[in-house]
Design a protein around this motif. Structure first.
Motif, PDB file in Angstrom:
ATOM      1  N   ASN A 145      -8.611   7.720  -6.871  1.00 42.02           N
ATOM      2  CA  ASN A 145      -7.941   9.014  -6.912  1.00 42.02           C
ATOM      3  C   ASN A 145      -8.872  10.144  -7.343  1.00 42.02           C
ATOM      4  OD1 ASN A 145      -7.916   7.606  -9.396  1.00 42.02           O
ATOM      5  ND2 ASN A 145      -6.374   8.979 -10.235  1.00 42.02           N
ATOM      6  N   GLY A 146     -10.118   9.790  -7.687  1.00 44.64           N
ATOM      7  CA  GLY A 146     -11.150  10.787  -7.959  1.00 44.64           C
ATOM      8  C   GLY A 146     -12.044  10.944  -6.740  1.00 44.64           C
ATOM      9  N   SER A 147     -12.818  12.017  -6.708  1.00 49.85           N
ATOM     10  CA  SER A 147     -13.640  12.310  -5.516  1.00 49.85           C
ATOM     11  C   SER A 147     -15.121  12.044  -5.730  1.00 49.85           C
ATOM     12  CB  SER A 147     -13.432  13.778  -5.101  1.00 49.85           C
ATOM     13  OG  SER A 147     -12.091  14.015  -4.746  1.00 49.85           O
ATOM     14  N   TRP A 148     -15.479  11.279  -6.768  1.00 47.16           N
ATOM     15  CA  TRP A 148     -16.906  11.054  -7.037  1.00 47.16           C
ATOM     16  C   TRP A 148     -17.482   9.874  -6.254  1.00 47.16           C
ATOM     17  CZ3 TRP A 148     -13.155  11.766 -10.737  1.00 47.16           C
ATOM     18  CH2 TRP A 148     -12.536  10.631 -11.260  1.00 47.16           C
ATOM     19  N   PHE A 149     -16.642   9.004  -5.693  1.00 49.24           N
ATOM     20  CA  PHE A 149     -17.120   7.907  -4.846  1.00 49.24           C
ATOM     21  C   PHE A 149     -16.773   8.213  -3.385  1.00 49.24           C
ATOM     22  CE2 PHE A 149     -16.090   5.241  -8.760  1.00 49.24           C
ATOM     23  CZ  PHE A 149     -17.404   5.217  -9.196  1.00 49.24           C
ATOM     24  N   GLN A 202      -0.836  15.983 -10.615  1.00 44.21           N
ATOM     25  CA  GLN A 202      -0.444  15.868  -9.202  1.00 44.21           C
ATOM     26  C   GLN A 202      -0.623  14.462  -8.648  1.00 44.21           C
ATOM     27  OE1 GLN A 202      -3.143  17.343 -10.370  1.00 44.21           O
ATOM     28  NE2 GLN A 202      -4.935  16.866  -9.116  1.00 44.21           N
ATOM     29  N   ASP A 203      -1.174  13.544  -9.435  1.00 44.28           N
ATOM     30  CA  ASP A 203      -1.495  12.203  -8.938  1.00 44.28           C
ATOM     31  C   ASP A 203      -0.281  11.278  -8.917  1.00 44.28           C
ATOM     32  OD1 ASP A 203      -4.114  12.831  -8.507  1.00 44.28           O
ATOM     33  OD2 ASP A 203      -4.883  11.866 -10.315  1.00 44.28           O
TER      34      ASP A 203
END
Length: 391
Positions: free
Chosen positions: A214-218, A262-263
């Protein structure tokens, strides 16, 4: 008079005997409740899973009823000022945690990033041959073995954190231009997982791929993917490992990162048939109030979703880098996880004096970890060893 004394003595002995019997019954009943209460033979992702993995699943359940296994990433691979060496004639496990509490963590985390390239060392410079030995040693000693996979970007050739290539997942799914390359990567992963053996049988491993999606770092998460594509990737990977490459020694863990307002925790969920354990990763970035709030809020959601599905759940990553907050373990973390029902909590690695998540000798929180280790729910290796399933 003598007869009265004798009868009175017999009466006292009888009462004491009954009391002893009562205590013994209570003790045995409590032991029985710990070992059998409510456990159900849940259908696991892999129907051909080994008996050892089935036993691991039950042990995790039993652990969660007693407390939670204290785990650490790369706990025996390296620490502050030392690194494991396979040049030793005998396995000699070292651990920063052991140096402080005279016990090892109950769980041992490893990362398989780099295996997809056929490398001899992983992304954190741990030789895979050494990792294999340390995994087996952890299992032999009764510990839990967990594995994450920071795999590289198969389209750009970069690392897990290389998000420059757009729409990576569709290109590695069936029909995509990089599908065969990804199949080769999964085959290398499978070969390694099957090679981690004790008594000629692969050991059970708790496998946590594509985490923090749910994060955008990967490249496999957040703004870089759609939920539909992520779910397809997870399912195709499981099918390849399980059905094509015959890997039958895994439990699969789904673990998003700390939830933002928002997740939706279930947004990327691949379905019950493809997940054995639910988890969450939450770190303290020296924002204690937010960290505590997140633990309470997020673990409650994880617990609800897991119990609805009759699945186990865990605190799959956490920590405070450099540990500069006094009494962090006993006053911030412990009060907020002690009654959550998690099976384990995994702290991140001790790499350098600027990047560590467990105290080492003379570090500020050394005594706090000692106090933390004495709580009945915090299960280090000696206590985890005692939690066994009936053969």
């Amino acid at each position: 008079m003598q007869k009265y004394k004798l009868n009175n003595l017999i009466k006292i002995i009888s009462q004491k005997s009954l009391l002893c019997i009562f205590i013994a019954v209570i003790f045995l009943s409590s032991c029985k409740s710990i070992s059998t209460v409510d456990y159900q033979n849940t259908q696991l992702v892999d129907k051909k899973v080994s008996t050892k993995v089935q036993n691991l699943h039950k042990r995790l359940f039993l652990i969660s009823k007693k407390g939670f296994a204290i785990s650490q990433q790369d706990a025996t691979s390296y620490g502050i000022g030392w690194k494991y060496s396979s040049d030793l004639k005998d396995i000699e496990l070292k651990s920063d945690v052991y140096e402080i509490v005279n016990d090892y963590p109950g769980g041992f985390g490893f990362d398989l990033g780099g295996i997809e390239h056929g490398n001899t060392i992983n992304l954190d410079t741990v030789p895979f041959n050494d990792m294999r030995k340390l995994m087996v040693e952890a299992y032999k000693n009764g510990g839990l073995v967990t594995a994450s996979w920071h795999l590289g970007n198969p389209v750009t050739g970069g690392s897990s954190w290389d998000t420059s290539g757009t729409n990576v997942i569709p290109q590695i799914l069936k029909g995509g231009a990089f599908h065969e390359k990804y199949r080769t990567w999964v085959k290398r992963l499978a070969d390694f997982l099957k090679s981690v053996q004790y008594n000629n049988e692969p050991i059970p491993i708790i496998f946590r791929p594509f985490h923090e999606m749910n994060g955008s770092w990967f490249w496999w998460g957040g703004e870089n993917v759609t939920a539909i594509d992520y779910i397809k990737l997870w399912r195709e990977t499981v099918v390849m490992l399980r059905d094509e490459y015959n890997v039958h020694n895994l439990l699969y863990v789904y673990s998003p990162n700390k939830l933002e307002p928002q997740d939706d925790y279930m947004k990327y969920y691949p379905a019950d048939a493809y997940v054995d354990i639910l988890g969450i990763d939450i770190y303290d970035f020296y924002n204690t109030e937010d960290y505590v709030k997140a633990i309470k809020h997020d673990l409650k959601i994880v617990k609800e979703k897991a119990e609805e599905r009759k699945k186990l759940y865990a605190f799959t990553e956490t920590g405070l880098e450099k540990l500069n907050t006094e009494n962090w373990f006993t006053e911030i973390l412990y009060p907020n996880i002690k009654n959550t029902g998690i099976a384990w909590v995994l702290f991140w690695r001790n790499y350098t004096v600027n990047h560590f998540y467990m105290p080492y000798k003379t570090q500020l929180l050394e005594n706090d970890l000692i106090k933390f280790s004495k709580y009945p729910e915090t299960l280090f290796l000696k206590e985890v060893q005692q939690i066994k399933t009936k053969k």
